[in-house]
Write a protein that holds these residues in place. Sequence first.
Motif, short mmCIF file in Angstrom:
data_model
loop_
_atom_site.label_atom_id
_atom_site.label_comp_id
_atom_site.label_asym_id
_atom_site.label_seq_id
_atom_site.Cartn_x
_atom_site.Cartn_y
_atom_site.Cartn_z
N LEU A 7 0.81 -1.33 0.04
CA LEU A 7 -0.04 0.00 0.01
C LEU A 7 0.89 1.28 0.01
CD1 LEU A 7 -2.88 -0.89 2.70
CD2 LEU A 7 -2.94 -0.90 0.04
N CYS A 8 0.37 2.34 -0.51
CA CYS A 8 0.94 3.74 -0.52
C CYS A 8 1.01 4.11 0.95
CB CYS A 8 0.05 4.65 -1.25
SG CYS A 8 0.49 6.24 -1.27
N GLU A 9 1.89 4.65 1.37
CA GLU A 9 2.24 5.34 2.71
C GLU A 9 1.74 6.73 2.90
OE1 GLU A 9 5.06 3.97 4.93
OE2 GLU A 9 4.90 2.09 3.91
N ALA A 10 1.26 7.23 2.04
CA ALA A 10 1.00 8.66 2.36
C ALA A 10 -0.18 8.88 3.28
CB ALA A 10 0.59 9.49 0.97
N ARG A 11 -0.32 9.57 4.15
CA ARG A 11 -1.34 10.05 5.05
C ARG A 11 -1.56 11.49 5.32
NH1 ARG A 11 -2.49 6.37 9.04
NH2 ARG A 11 -1.64 4.51 9.18
N ARG A 37 -5.22 7.17 5.80
CA ARG A 37 -3.93 6.53 4.85
C ARG A 37 -4.46 6.39 3.48
NH1 ARG A 37 -0.13 1.23 6.13
NH2 ARG A 37 0.79 1.23 3.83
N CYS A 38 -3.74 6.86 2.36
CA CYS A 38 -4.03 6.41 1.11
C CYS A 38 -4.30 4.97 0.82
CB CYS A 38 -2.84 6.88 0.05
SG CYS A 38 -3.15 6.58 -1.61
N GLU A 39 -5.43 4.77 0.10
CA GLU A 39 -5.70 3.20 -0.17
C GLU A 39 -5.28 2.66 -1.22
OE1 GLU A 39 -9.69 2.37 1.62
OE2 GLU A 39 -9.78 4.20 2.73
ZN LIG Z 1 -1.28 7.08 -2.30
#
Ligand SMILES: [Zn+2]
Length: 206
Positions: A7-11, A37-39
């Motif tokens: 998964l993408c780590e961006a929050r 968190r980005c899904e």
């Molecule tokens: Zn993302």
Amino acid sequence: MTELLTLCEARTALSPIETIFLTGLPEPAHELVEEPRCELHDDHPGVHMALAQESATDSWWLVWAPGNAQLTARGQKIDRRLHKMDNCPAVQEGGDEDECLLAEKHPGAHSFEMETSGAREPSAFSRKKMLAALREDLDDKARADLEEMESLLSSASGDPLPLITENEALVIAMLLGQAAHNDWLVEDLAIQLAERMESRLEALAR
Ligand SMILES: [Zn+2]
Ligand SMILES: [Zn+2]
């Protein structure tokens, strides 16, 4: 079996205005996640997306731009936005026929091609709804038993009995805790009983 994408780590933290808006939505499905968190999958193209809330039949997604990039909405440049979006119609072929849990036209792979982003804490509203559905499914005998237990506990009468030892009471309190955890139907009853027993045990210890 093909390997699942990570998964993408961006929050991103919800802003106060987003929180007020999301908290005001009717029939919320789950508790708000303060820092969603980005899904999407790791290294996905396009914007980051996280499900902010499901309200009745609507899904609200928080969409935000990676880095310093900006999104354009109706000719206006913005960093992020809450969108009501339809569900992605994709279904995994063969196998389990899992539905994609992302929003329509999301960038990158479908949710069934990645690791799971985990379940959300159901809201008080949806717990109540699920509980009502569980009660509805009970047969007559089980419903009568449950109603009898509720009525016994809600009535104040009943004399205290010198019936069990302190250790037995502790074991019963622990069993009640487990029952409450495993069965939503008896959760309220079990919590009430456990609280009463605990307060009496405390009174004894004084
Ligand atoms: Zn993302
Ligand atoms: Zn999809």
